[in-house]
Write an enzyme that holds these catalytic residues in place. Structure first.
Site, mmCIF file in Angstrom:
data_model
loop_
_atom_site.group_PDB
_atom_site.id
_atom_site.type_symbol
_atom_site.label_atom_id
_atom_site.label_comp_id
_atom_site.label_asym_id
_atom_site.label_seq_id
_atom_site.Cartn_x
_atom_site.Cartn_y
_atom_site.Cartn_z
ATOM 1 N N CYS A 80 0.800 -1.224 0.000
ATOM 2 C CA CYS A 80 0.000 0.000 0.000
ATOM 3 C C CYS A 80 0.833 1.274 0.000
ATOM 4 C CB CYS A 80 -0.924 0.010 1.209
ATOM 5 S SG CYS A 80 -2.186 -1.283 1.184
ATOM 6 N N HIS A 105 -1.276 5.920 2.374
ATOM 7 C CA HIS A 105 -1.378 4.838 3.349
ATOM 8 C C HIS A 105 -1.551 5.399 4.752
ATOM 9 C CE1 HIS A 105 -0.889 0.975 5.184
ATOM 10 N NE2 HIS A 105 0.152 1.393 5.893
#
Length: 910
Positions: free
Chosen positions: A304, A358
């Site tokens: 991510c 993220h």
């Protein structure tokens, strides 16, 4: 006289107020030639796309270099724009410049041929701009024949204040030489023969005058010069595929709806995947029908933080150095201008919802720099609603379960979509669209609205209604054991970590590092599919809001025709393939391949709406693409942080054209040979795996690197000269990646070719072949048959496949017609020619890329089918529209005979 290289010229730098730009004559690019021999060559010079090359010559002899004698030959993948020539000569003295733009990086060989032993001073320059400057040349010349002049000037005028560099050549008959009293610094001079070349940089000028003072008697003087000018950096367009391309997509005051989805592999109905079960995704299917679905899009790193930091900064992971989940990109590159930040800097209202960067905290979501109108979280108070799971959550137990199928909330009320985070994100997005639509329609203020959905990230939690869409017994896990089966000839460290499911209390797992059992796997896949359909429904709400922002169908307030929609996944997700691969964190196909769809209001008119594009693209390409679509300038980034992707706007206009030869991904690992069956590793330790995906292959090299994650994890360790392990997978014969072909000596030539694409000549780091001209998108739309063939000639392909009447994709459209129709020779296309009889005419319709003149299409008619009877006489041709670069043509003839035939004929131009 031998050729000598003048190494002392320093780069000429431009630093204008408010700008950080550099215009340079590269330090190794000046060559002084004495021409006692018939021919002198400089040898090869390195050039980059965007450079200009210029050769200068000056002579007092009657026989002087011609345009054809000033030769620039591209090498090592370089390509040039049109070779241009300017001169100032009326017999003698004479001055000359021949120049060309560089459209693809590589090298050039320069030769100046002089048929006599005349004296010629020559300069060879490579003019380069950084920070996004784009040059154009303007020539000027001065000549004096009065015999009394003591000064010569060369004048350049520009339309507005410009930055740039001037180079000039001068020749005079002044008996005691000439010196510069103006702005030109003489780089080379022959005082005895009074021939010279010089250069200077200028900043913010509307005009530049160069001047020369002449000493001694003078009869004639000649000066020729070029001003390479560029706009200010802040007004420079983003890095498009090539300045040689003509934009087909209309410009407009577009809004942007930017949809991010976590852990979504292209397991979407529109992508046509059927394993492990075809999902139900009507909203994403609807978006694919309105836009373009990119079937071969890849992330830069399948985790991510790294993927999102890369996409939102337009930089690859080795530049952001955000390889780990914990690293915040602002810590590593604090002054970078992000994608949403740049839209905000250019007059957009910019707002973020949910998971975009993220980790959903305001700091990690880059508030306030990225979102000039704020960011809001979409988290809910509860994650689990099933009775026993809810009780454990309320007691404070972490990671209660890997799944949840809520029916009622804690008060006994029916579960709605908003009980989970993605439903909240959609509701917030719908409300923001309503707000922004009002200001857009009233004042024309565009918006950039980013909505981040967390599902189908674990835990697989959503209302039970979405679980009920699927029958888990249809998920075939008959061969699944949860004991990972590595591709033959591949070490186990290359597998995804895969431990995400095991972090939850209800996943017991197998002996292979806790991979889910078959029963657990079936339930997890069921939950994944349910979450995909749940998030798909939320996407549909956003699309509906664009059509009807105020929620009242009786008012006409749609902004769908003014809004670009982008949907992307941050990386893929393994769902038990390889008998037990789970999650991401790897360089395999299911980890790096992502869903990507782009819809713009113009695609229907361009004829590309609803098309599937198989060209290779990367998430790092999204930043420049959106700037291109919205006609925004490139950001003025700190040095070294310029955008590293390529706009794929041309693919939105014409999805079948040749594009990149490779895209790049990477993942860090501890490289070892610790599992049974592993291949030997000579230097175990921390390292990085660099992977390129071509049309047919995935090739990966695992390199031992320095060990500190946030500084030198990408630097090859001292003494290491080769990767520890190589992987090669062929997706034509082995789409499931069961065998690593890199251990097969028969593939050594292909591996050498792929490795050359993987890495540039810099031995300090690997995986930087994205800088090479050989991996970039073609600099221009292919209008010549040879360029067209070269554009599709991917590694492992034979050049003969693209010859003449061959049909490598088996769609019954031979290559000459694929070329003229603008279709893809390696991907099956639908029939491109249709016929009908209407209004007493026989009609034939077909696309034709008219710019491709080395193949000709002609419509011919006959009444008797005799070979000699076919003729173009009487055939009417009508332009009925366009599709991408092709003109849609209708050929028709009257049905004035008992029988009438009409055909389309393709021939090579003479």
């Amino acid at each position: 006289m031998k050729t000598t290289l003048k190494k002392s010229i320093a780069a000429l730098c431009l630093l204008a107020s408010g700008l950080q730009a550099e215009i340079a004559i590269t330090s190794n690019a000046f060559v002084r030639l004495g021409v006692a021999d018939a021919s002198k060559s400089t040898g090869m010079l390195a050039v980059e796309a965007g450079d200009y090359i210029a050769i200068l010559a000056a002579s007092n002899k009657g026989t002087t270099p011609t345009e054809q004698g000033m030769v620039i030959v591209p090498t090592n993948g370089a390509t040039l724009g049109q070779l241009l020539f300017t001169s100032e000569t009326r017999g003698t003295p004479a001055t000359f410049i021949r120049y060309a733009s560089v459209t693809a990086s590589g090298g050039v060989d320069i030769t100046i041929n002089n048929p006599t032993a005349g004296y010629i001073e020559a300069g060879v320059y490579v003019v380069r701009a950084t920070s996004g400057e784009a040059f154009e040349p303007i020539s000027a010349a001065a000549f004096d024949s009065s015999g009394t002049a003591t000064a010569i000037t060369n004048a350049y005028a520009f339309s507005g204040a410009k930055n740039g560099v001037i180079i000039e050549a001068m020749s005079t008959y002044a008996t005691s030489g000439a010196t510069s009293t103006g702005s030109i610094a003489l780089d080379a001079i022959n005082p005895a023969a009074t021939r010279m070349v010089g250069s200077t940089a200028f900043s913010g000028a509307t005009a530049v005058v160069s001047s020369y003072a002449l000493n001694g008697s003078n009869t004639k003087t000649s000066i020729v010069g070029l001003a390479f000018i560029g706009g200010a950096t802040t007004n420079t367009p983003p890095p498009v595929a090539s300045p040689d391309r003509t934009r087909l997509h209309p410009s407009g005051n577009y809004n942007v709806l930017f949809i991010a989805i976590d852990d979504l592999r292209p397991l979407i109905n529109a992508y046509g995947e059927t394993e492990p079960l075809r999902p139900i995704t009507p909203s994403m299917d609807r978006l694919a029908e309105a836009g373009i679905l990119f079937a071969n899009a890849h992330c830069q790193q399948s985790v991510c933080n790294a993927s999102r930091a890369s996409l939102l900064t337009g930089l690859r992971s080795d530049t952001t150095r955000c390889w780990k989940l914990e690293t915040f990109f602002r810590t590593m590159i604090p002054d970078v201008i992000t994608l949403p930040q740049h839209f905000g800097n250019n007059g957009y209202r910019v707002h973020g919802i949910g998971k975009l960067y993220h980790s959903t905290t305001p700091t990690r979501q880059d508030v306030p720099l990225s979102w000039n109108e704020g960011w809001v979280d979409s988290d809910t108070d509860h994650t689990w609603y099933e009775t026993a799971k809810a009780a454990l959550e309320d007691q404070g137990t972490p990671n209660v379960s890997a799944t949840d199928a809520g029916v009622v909330d804690r008060n006994g009320n029916p579960i709605t979509d908003e009980a989970y985070g993605d439903g909240v994100a959609a509701a917030l997005g719908v409300a923001k669209i309503a707000e922004y639509a009002t200001s857009y329609q009233a004042a024309g203020t565009p918006f950039f609205l980013a909505v981040g959905f967390k599902k189908p990230h674990l835990p697989f939690n959503c209302p039970k209604a979405y679980w009920d869409l699927y029958d888990p017994t249809q998920i075939d896990l008959s061969t699944y054991t949860g004991i990972r089966k590595m591709p033959l000839g591949t070490n186990k460290f290359t597998a995804p970590f895969g431990t995400e499911p095991a972090a939850f209390l209800d996943i017991e797992g197998t002996s292979d590092n806790g991979m889910p059992t078959a029963t657990e796997a079936r339930h997890l896949i069921h939950g994944y599919l349910a979450c995909v359909s749940y998030t798909d429904r939320q996407i549909g709400k956003l699309l509906d809001a664009l059509e009807d922002p105020d929620g009242n169908p009786d008012t006409d307030d749609s902004i769908a025709d003014n809004t670009i929609v982008v949907l992307w996944g941050d990386h893929g997700f393994h769902l038990g393939d390889h008998n037990g691969f789970w999650a991401k964190h790897a360089n395999f196909e299911a980890s790096t391949r992502v869903p990507l769809m782009v819809s713009t209001p113009a695609l229907k008119t361009l004829g590309s709406a609803g098309r599937r594009c198989t060209a290779l693209v990367e998430l790092v390409d999204l930043y420049p693409t959106l700037l291109d679509l919205c006609s925004l300038p490139a950001p003025t980034q700190p040095a070294g942080l310029e955008l590293q992707g390529t706009t794929f706007l041309p693919l939105l206009e014409d999805p079948a054209q040749p594009w990149k030869k490779a895209v790049f991904s990477q993942y860090h690992r501890t490289i070892n040979a610790n599992a049974p069956g592993d291949l030997p590793v000579e230097h175990p330790g921390n390292g990085m795996g660099y992977s390129i995906r071509t049309e047919r292959y995935r090739y990966t090299e695992w390199w031992i690197t320095e060990s500190t994650d946030e500084t030198d994890r990408h630097i090859i360790k001292a003494g290491i000269t080769a990767p520890e392990l190589r992987e090669l997978y062929d997706y034509v014969i082995d789409p499931a990646e069961t065998t690593n072909l890199a251990t097969n000596v028969a593939y050594a030539p292909l591996i050498a070719e792929l490795s050359a694409l993987m890495n540039d000549s810099n031995g300090t780091s690997a995986g930087d072949g994205w800088k090479l001209a050989a991996t970039r998108a073609p600099s221009a739309y292919a209008t010549h048959l040879s360029d067209w063939k070269a554009g599709y000639l991917a590694p492992g392909r034979s050049p003969t496949e693209l010859d003449g009447g061959n049909d490598p994709d088996g769609d019954r459209i031979p290559n000459e017609l694929e070329y003229k129709f603008g279709t893809h020779p390696l991907e099956p296309d639908a029939a491109q020619v249709s016929s009908q009889q209407a209004d007493q005419r026989l009609r034939l319709r077909y696309p034709d890329v008219e710019a491709r003149t080395d193949v000709l299409l002609s419509s011919e008619t006959t009444t008797n089918l005799a070979a000699a009877a076919w003729t173009t006489a009487g055939v009417a041709l009508t332009n009925i529209g366009s599709r991408g670069n092709a003109t849609l043509t209708e050929a028709s003839v009257p049905t004035d005979a008992p029988q009438r035939f009409l055909r389309l004929n393709a021939t090579l131009a003479p």
